[in-house]
Design an enzyme around this catalytic site. Structure first.
Site, short mmCIF file in Angstrom:
data_model
loop_
_atom_site.label_atom_id
_atom_site.label_comp_id
_atom_site.label_asym_id
_atom_site.label_seq_id
_atom_site.Cartn_x
_atom_site.Cartn_y
_atom_site.Cartn_z
N ASP A 56 25.65 3.96 42.67
CA ASP A 56 25.27 4.60 41.39
C ASP A 56 26.37 4.56 40.34
O ASP A 56 27.55 4.52 40.64
CB ASP A 56 24.86 6.06 41.64
CG ASP A 56 25.91 6.88 42.39
OD1 ASP A 56 26.55 6.34 43.31
OD2 ASP A 56 26.11 8.06 42.05
N GLU A 89 25.69 8.89 44.88
CA GLU A 89 26.89 9.55 45.43
C GLU A 89 27.39 10.63 44.48
O GLU A 89 27.90 11.65 44.91
CB GLU A 89 28.00 8.53 45.71
CG GLU A 89 29.16 9.09 46.51
CD GLU A 89 30.11 9.99 45.74
OE1 GLU A 89 30.59 10.98 46.31
OE2 GLU A 89 30.37 9.71 44.55
ZN ZN Z 1 33.00 9.36 40.90
ZN ZN Z 2 33.07 7.48 43.32
#
Ligand code: ZN
Ligand code: ZN
Length: 435
Positions: free
Chosen positions: A105, A171
């Site tokens: 991401d 994440e």
């Molecule tokens: Zn980050």
């Molecule tokens: Zn990261």
């Protein structure tokens, strides 16, 4: 993050036993990196130029799945925890299963780098139009892991065991109101069928030069909690404070008092951070508002410290608002737990990093109060998470999550070599442990 002493690594007995194998394997991996790095760097540019926010990694996931399929992976599973991809590669020799994880991401940051492949993508995020950028290096992580897939697929006859490739969405956290990331992947059963006996991951580090690797044994990254507070009073004219219950004054007292948790309630030897990052209240200079909103983060390592912080926040808010005549509401969300590198796995794998980049290029790093949802995987099986140097010599990168964050392409072959060697070494040592 500050770097501590250079570390003199001891070569574990096991790596002496496997040294000749390791040498041949090193050379084979080096040759494979040479062969694949051009293609992988091109893929990195493609990913970097087309960044996608958490739980929206549609094109990135498609690119990943296509690459794994083109390598003849035994299984490629898509749409895991929204946009995650799992690839299974069985080696030609019997052995154990190990997992490797990369996050995919990007962030709502507008890129300001000199890269020819810089992102100009814009999207809607929480009702605002924002730029989108790989400002944490997850494009590098994804590319490195695609490269590792290429290397291991090309050497699969020699590979003693199975490698589970996990490409993870979100994440940085899913958008509000959605689930996602490592937590959801684990709940969807990513760590079973087959269950790995260990997991590896890496993260680019904006303070480290290309060619260097870093790691921390034991506690490495902190638990990340998020809190949101409403301080509620009574509105009045700014010239009539006696007719109000002033939430601005109560909020000011609360912000200051919350810092006494760190300084007066917790042991000075216990790492912790309490940060108020948002203070919002009021509409006009001469109106005392009825409410002030505070929001922030708590970072800890010890679960008892975490409990203590939450409890003290309640007590302080209750005390201050009751003294001020108001009320409060606290939402305390426990996020990612602390990432703890398994000590014995770290001891076993650190010599591999030294072999790949040279002892002088491996640094033992202090733990950071930053967080990583790799923790959810590392809570399931022993994990080893290390840092990848990414700053080209003679250049400067902005910090993580800033518009000038610049991870150099040349960190990719280093990451590919390190991770491919870790996986091989791990599976070889596991094989020698099998009955
Ligand atoms: Zn980050
Ligand atoms: Zn990261």
């Amino acid at each position: 993050m500050t770097r501590v002493r250079r570390y003199w690594l001891f070569t574990a007995a096991i790596s002496i036993l496997t040294a000749p194998i390791a040498q041949a394997q090193n050379a084979d991996i080096d040759a494979a990196v040479e062969r694949f790095q051009g293609q992988i760097i091109d893929l990195r540019h493609q990913i970097h130029q087309n960044p996608e926010l958490g739980n929206r990694e549609f094109q990135t996931a498609a690119l990943v799945a296509d690459h794994l399929r083109s390598l003849g992976f035994d299984e490629v599973i898509t749409d895991v925890a929204h946009t995650g991809v799992i690839g299974i590669l069985h080696g030609g020799l019997p052995g154990d299963t190990v997992a490797v994880r990369a996050d995919m991401d990007a962030l709502p940051v507008t890129e300001d780098t000199p890269y020819s492949f810089k992102s100009t993508v814009r999207t809607q995020y929480l009702g605002q139009e924002v730029g989108v950028m790989h400002a944490c290096g997850h494009d590098i992580h994804t590319a490195v892991q695609l490269g590792v897939a290429s290397i291991l697929a090309s050497m699969r006859d020699e590979l003693p065991g199975t490698v589970k490739f996990i490409f993870q969405p979100a994440e940085e956290g899913p958008p509000p109101g959605e689930e996602g990331g490592a937590d959801l992947m684990v709940r969807e059963g990513v760590m079973s069928n087959p269950r790995p006996s260990a997991i590896f991951g890496l993260h680019a580090l904006a303070e480290m030069e290309v060619g260097k690797l870093g790691y921390t044994a034991g506690p490495a990254l902190a638990a990340v909690d998020h809190f949101s507070i409403e301080i509620i009073g009574t509105q009045a004219h700014g010239a009539s404070p006696h007719l109000s219950v002033d939430p601005v004054v109560m909020a000011a007292q609360a912000i200051t008092a919350l810092q006494t948790i760190r300084s007066r309630n917790l042991s000075p030897l216990q790492p912790s951070v309490i940060t108020v990052g948002i203070v919002r209240g009021g509409t006009r200079f001469n109106i005392i508002p009825d409410q002030v909103h505070l929001e922030g983060t708590v970072r800890t390592y010890d679960p008892d410290v975490r409990d203590q912080v939450e409890r003290r926040m309640e007590e302080i808010l209750a005390g201050i608002t009751s003294a001020g005549g108001g009320t409060y509401h606290l939402d305390y969300d426990r996020g990612t737990p602390a990432t703890i590198n398994d000590i014995s796995l770290t001891e076993r794998m650190a010599p591999t990093l030294a072999r790949v980049v040279g002892v002088q290029n491996v640094e033992v790093l202090e733990p950071t109060m930053g967080g990583e949802d790799f923790a959810y995987f590392a809570n399931e099986v022993p994990g080893f998470f290390f840092r990848l140097g990414m700053v080209a010599p003679g250049t400067v990168s902005g910090g993580h999550h800033t518009p000038t964050f610049q991870a150099d392409d040349q960190s990719i072959p280093v990451g590919m070599k390190a991770m491919a060697n870790l996986i091989f070494d791990y599976l070889i040592t596991r094989q020698s442990m099998l009955p």
